[in-house]
Design a protein around this motif. Structure first.
Motif, PDB file in Angstrom:
ATOM      1  N   UNK A 106       0.889  -1.158   0.000  1.00 15.02           N
ATOM      2  CA  UNK A 106       0.000   0.000   0.000  1.00 15.02           C
ATOM      3  C   UNK A 106       0.932   1.214   0.000  1.00 15.02           C
ATOM      4  N   UNK A 107       0.851   2.044  -1.030  1.00 17.00           N
ATOM      5  CA  UNK A 107       1.793   3.145  -1.194  1.00 17.00           C
ATOM      6  C   UNK A 107       1.045   4.464  -1.126  1.00 17.00           C
ATOM      7  N   UNK A 108       1.512   5.333  -0.244  1.00 19.98           N
ATOM      8  CA  UNK A 108       0.870   6.639  -0.069  1.00 19.98           C
ATOM      9  C   UNK A 108       1.308   7.587  -1.180  1.00 19.98           C
ATOM     10  N   UNK A 109       0.337   8.160  -1.871  1.00 16.70           N
ATOM     11  CA  UNK A 109       0.612   9.109  -2.949  1.00 16.70           C
ATOM     12  C   UNK A 109       1.137  10.438  -2.428  1.00 16.70           C
ATOM     13  N   UNK A 110       0.934  10.710  -1.136  1.00 15.57           N
ATOM     14  CA  UNK A 110       1.349  11.988  -0.576  1.00 15.57           C
ATOM     15  C   UNK A 110       2.754  11.918   0.016  1.00 15.57           C
ATOM     16  N   UNK A 150      -2.156   8.761   8.071  1.00 13.85           N
ATOM     17  CA  UNK A 150      -1.660  10.083   8.499  1.00 13.85           C
ATOM     18  C   UNK A 150      -1.980  11.168   7.479  1.00 13.85           C
ATOM     19  N   UNK A 151      -1.783  10.862   6.202  1.00 18.79           N
ATOM     20  CA  UNK A 151      -2.012  11.866   5.159  1.00 18.79           C
ATOM     21  C   UNK A 151      -3.507  12.086   4.877  1.00 18.79           C
ATOM     22  N   UNK A 152      -4.295  11.050   5.060  1.00 15.60           N
ATOM     23  CA  UNK A 152      -5.729  11.168   4.806  1.00 15.60           C
ATOM     24  C   UNK A 152      -6.458  11.870   5.938  1.00 15.60           C
ATOM     25  N   UNK A 153      -5.820  11.820   7.129  1.00 16.99           N
ATOM     26  CA  UNK A 153      -6.433  12.346   8.346  1.00 16.99           C
ATOM     27  C   UNK A 153      -6.788  13.752   8.300  1.00 16.99           C
TER      28      UNK A 153
END
Length: 153
Positions: A106-110, A150-153
């Motif tokens: 699962x890779x965060x785009x941010x 964390x980034x979606x929060x």
């Protein structure tokens, strides 16, 4: 979700396990390979061969060519010491190098963080589909992109 049981290694234990796995594969654990693995394992996110070349070069006090790093990283991927994050053209240390199975990332785009996930039912189904289509030695490469907690929060 079917989970694959394995022991996650870190620090000196991870380096020792990586060395043992590479040796079992019939390869040598050279000083350069140890330096590349240490630089890779020190990163919490997937990194490029160029980033590793810069880090290893700084440690050694001389420039290290990225193509040399790519060869070592390709060896690490073949021998299960590292995984390639295809969508980012980057690499991440495998924290369970003695255990061969398929991983889902699962890779965060941010922020670029990569979270490892095991689901043997999903990757097994992909292997079966590949085999039924006539492919041999199928190795699923599964990457899901989105935003981490964390980034979606």
């Amino acid at each position: 979700m079917a989970r694959h049981a394995h022991h996650e290694h870190s620090g000196a234990d991870l380096a020792a396990e990586a060395e043992a796995a590479l040796t079992r594969a019939g390869e040598q654990w050279t000083a350069m390979r140890a330096s590349v693995f240490a630089a890779l394992a020190a990163q919490a996110r997937p990194v490029s061969a160029y980033d590793i070349a810069e880090e290893v070069g700084n440690q050694r006090g001389k420039r290290v060519a990225a193509n040399s790093i790519y060869r070592i990283l390709d060896l690490f991927v073949r021998t299960n010491l590292a995984n390639r994050i295809e969508s980012a053209n980057a690499f991440i240390a495998n924290t369970h190098p003695g255990c061969r199975h398929d991983c889902i990332y699962l890779i965060c785009d941010d922020c670029g963080a990569a979270t490892h996930l095991d689901d043997d039912r999903l990757t097994g189904a992909l292997r079966d589909a590949g085999s039924k289509a006539g492919f041999a030695d199928v190795r699923p490469v599964v990457e899901l992109r989105g935003l981490c907690r964390s980034c979606a929060g």
